[in-house]
Enzyme design. Structure first.
Site, mmCIF file in Angstrom:
data_model
loop_
_atom_site.group_PDB
_atom_site.id
_atom_site.type_symbol
_atom_site.label_atom_id
_atom_site.label_comp_id
_atom_site.label_asym_id
_atom_site.label_seq_id
_atom_site.Cartn_x
_atom_site.Cartn_y
_atom_site.Cartn_z
ATOM 1 N N ASP A 119 -3.171 -4.175 -42.030
ATOM 2 C CA ASP A 119 -3.938 -3.383 -41.075
ATOM 3 C C ASP A 119 -5.383 -3.328 -41.552
ATOM 4 O OD1 ASP A 119 -4.222 -1.586 -38.841
ATOM 5 O OD2 ASP A 119 -2.141 -0.994 -39.200
ATOM 6 N N ASP B 26 -7.445 -2.307 -36.329
ATOM 7 C CA ASP B 26 -7.325 -0.978 -35.739
ATOM 8 C C ASP B 26 -8.525 -0.673 -34.836
ATOM 9 O OD1 ASP B 26 -5.883 1.662 -35.787
ATOM 10 O OD2 ASP B 26 -7.812 2.329 -36.582
ATOM 11 N N GLU C 12 -6.274 -4.064 -31.847
ATOM 12 C CA GLU C 12 -5.914 -2.884 -31.078
ATOM 13 C C GLU C 12 -7.144 -2.522 -30.248
ATOM 14 O OE1 GLU C 12 -4.186 1.648 -31.678
ATOM 15 O OE2 GLU C 12 -5.734 0.881 -33.025
ATOM 16 N N HIS D 165 3.902 2.308 -34.383
ATOM 17 C CA HIS D 165 3.783 3.562 -35.137
ATOM 18 C C HIS D 165 3.075 4.659 -34.355
ATOM 19 C CE1 HIS D 165 -0.016 1.522 -35.546
ATOM 20 N NE2 HIS D 165 -0.581 2.634 -35.957
ATOM 21 N N ASP D 166 2.394 4.303 -33.272
ATOM 22 C CA ASP D 166 1.669 5.280 -32.452
ATOM 23 C C ASP D 166 2.418 5.657 -31.175
ATOM 24 O OD1 ASP D 166 -0.570 5.700 -34.033
ATOM 25 O OD2 ASP D 166 -1.690 4.037 -33.158
#
Length: 567
Positions: free
Chosen positions: A104, A206, A262, A335-336
């Site tokens: 990430d 991210d 993302e 994860h979100d």
């Protein structure tokens, strides 16, 4: 195993990515927190599943205000996860098992404990003064603009030392980096080169669509929800593509990487700009549109159920728009996001809907992402107490809804349906211990209470489990070029219960996917155009029923069938 040349610059098109949330995957040192050696211990499981790439959520040094997305040192690891030697061992072991690893990359913001920020807030004229976004107060000391932070409250925090506000789109402890500063960009590129030379195979980036801000920092229209006003001036900013092309020139083009961005608040047309191979930016971005179709009057934290027609519309738009330019990433959860079975499937028909969700996603054109536990058909976690939630976003919403006087039953319902903690409960490896084989001590967050029924050990014993269905889906992607390359066509767009589409390769090979999203038995009329002269054979059936192709198909609840013809 991918059948394409591993040296191909597009190896990621045939890959299947498995997302590991490190602190919730496997605890090897008895502290209740997952770690790198725990991941090493479970590489045989991941090899058995057949995945090609592991995406690790942030493993860097962090105060953990936002579960690692507040990084205080890009070159050091979170000691809870292990050491650099442990990570090197994981890389080596994964590569020996022909599994790649991506990290990430969080470069829109850092922790306020990062040395850059500690120095930046001291004065206006030190080396790091311009590494972050600082603005003077208004004439009467008011905020620089009306932007709100995603986790609640204004997106600005005042620092007396500088007599200025700094911008943060998330928590106040996550100050926003200033990508307008060339020295900052050079420092980020240096860090990226370090990890790629260390041996990692790429990055999930991210909120990368937020790195370029409109430099006039305009007020957002008051019609925007307060917590979303930030995005009006920060999403897909004026220099974002310039920055990413520079990143590609300075770093990425020198390595054979997988890059996925993302990109919140990015539509399908904008996604082409990020992913068109001729533009030299990213391989793919995450589509958020299907994550918003069940937003209600209160936004994300609501109890509205999605509509299948809306889901098909969004998937089809992205399949069509990026078919010839760009590339799709495919995901149900991460994860979100809450668990896919609860959100898009049925807990009543958990196994059936988990298989069908897998079938639909893996038969689309793009690179599939599996979030840990998805291959088990994991569900959202029903916590007894609101105090059991750990996620900063969820806790802020609980506080807000309690202040508004909303009923506790409603607050519990929306937390159960939408909290990020649903995805972050520890991986259930077995039913035979209090902590499901994740650890032998109390984990950092509560276990999902249904782990005695949903766990790896039981899944591996049952040849009809969700796990083995996912294993077949992954193997088919590696074996059949039509799944990677075939053109997508939607049928029955307005059918509220069945998702029907085809994939067609240049050599005439076709796949027909028919997937029920209903809890009832259905009689489905296959579109006349597909009945024709094709000799359809069953390639994969999510149920144990014996079914042959016919113009009228009886579909069991959440049954999905993949037919194939080479005519």
């Amino acid at each position: 195993m991918m059948t394409t040349n591993e040296d191909s610059s597009k190896w990621w098109q045939q890959a299947v990515v498995y997302q590991v949330y490190p602190q919730s995957f496997q605890d090897s040192n008895h502290d209740g927190i997952g770690d790198l050696n725990g991941i090493i211990n479970k590489l045989p499981y991941l090899k058995k599943l057949g995945v090609d790439v592991l995406w690790l959520n942030p493993i860097y040094k962090s105060p953990q205000v936002d579960n690692g997305y507040d990084i205080s040192n890009y070159y050091e690891l979170n000691s809870d996860y292990g050491t650099l030697d442990d990570f090197k061992h994981l890389l080596d072991e994964a590569h020996q098992n022909e599994i790649k690893i991506i990290l990430d990359l969080v470069v829109n913001h850092t922790s306020d404990q990062h040395e850059w920020f500690k120095q930046s807030k001291k004065s206006h004229d030190n080396e790091f003064a311009n590494y972050y976004i600082w603005k003077d107060p208004g004439e009467n000391g008011e905020l620089p603009n009306n932007w709100g932070a995603t986790f609640g409250g204004p997106a600005w925090t005042y620092v007396p030392e500088r007599k200025q506000y700094y911008l943060h789109s998330f928590a106040p402890e996550q100050p926003e980096l200033n990508w307008e500063e060339p020295k900052l960009r050079a420092a980020i590129y240096k860090m990226m080169r370090y990890w790629l030379e260390f041996g990692v195979d790429g990055f999930r980036m991210d909120v990368i669509s937020l790195i370029s801000k409109r430099q006039d920092f305009p007020d957002a229209d008051d019609s925007y929800a307060y917590s979303k006003r930030y995005y009006a001036g920060a999403s897909n900013g004026p220099r974002v593509h310039e920055f990413l092309q520079e990143m590609n020139r300075e770093v990425l083009r020198n390595f054979n990487t997988l890059t996925v961005g993302e990109t919140p608040n990015t539509n399908s047309d904008q996604a082409i700009l990020y992913t068109d191979v001729d533009r030299h930016e990213l391989n793919m971005v995450f589509n958020f549109d299907h994550m918003h179709i069940d937003y209600g009057k209160r936004g994300k934290f609501d109890n509205k159920r999605f509509n299948l027609v809306d889901l098909k519309r969004v998937f089809t738009e992205w399949q069509d728009k990026l078919s010839d330019r760009g590339w799709n990433s495919l995901y149900w959860s991460n994860h979100d996001q809450p668990r896919a079975v609860t959100r898009f499937g049925s807990e009543k028909y958990r196994i059936e809907s988990a298989k069908t969700l897998g079938t639909v996603l893996h038969m689309l054109k793009g690179t599939p992402y599996i979030f840990q536990g998805e291959e088990l058909g994991m569900t959202d976690a029903k916590f007894d107490l609101l105090a059991d939630y750990q996620d900063i976003e969820t806790k802020n919403i609980i506080d807000l809804y309690q202040q508004e006087g909303l009923p506790e039953d409603y607050i519990k319902e929306v937390a159960y349906l939408r909290s990020r903690d649903n995805a972050r409960t520890p991986m259930p490896w077995t039913s035979e211990s209090p902590y499901a084989g994740f650890s032998d001590v109390r984990p950092w967050i509560k276990m999902n209470p249904n782990y005695p029924e949903i766990n790896v050990a039981d899944a591996l014993k049952n040849k009809t489990s969700v796990f083995y269905h996912y294993q077949k889906l992954i193997a088919l992607r590696h074996e059949l070029p039509v799944i990677v390359e075939g053109k997508y066509t939607l049928y029955d767009a307005d059918n509220e219960d069945v998702f029907t589409f085809t994939r067609t390769a240049n050599d005439g090979t076709m796949l027909l996917v028919i997937a029920s999203f209903s809890e009832s038995v259905l009689t489905y009329s296959v579109p006349e155009k597909l009945v024709g002269n094709q000799q359809w054979q069953v390639l994969l059936d999510s149920s144990a029923s014996e079914i042959d192709f016919n113009s009228q198909l009886t579909l069991q609840p959440y049954q999905s069938i993949v037919f194939m013809t080479t005519n």
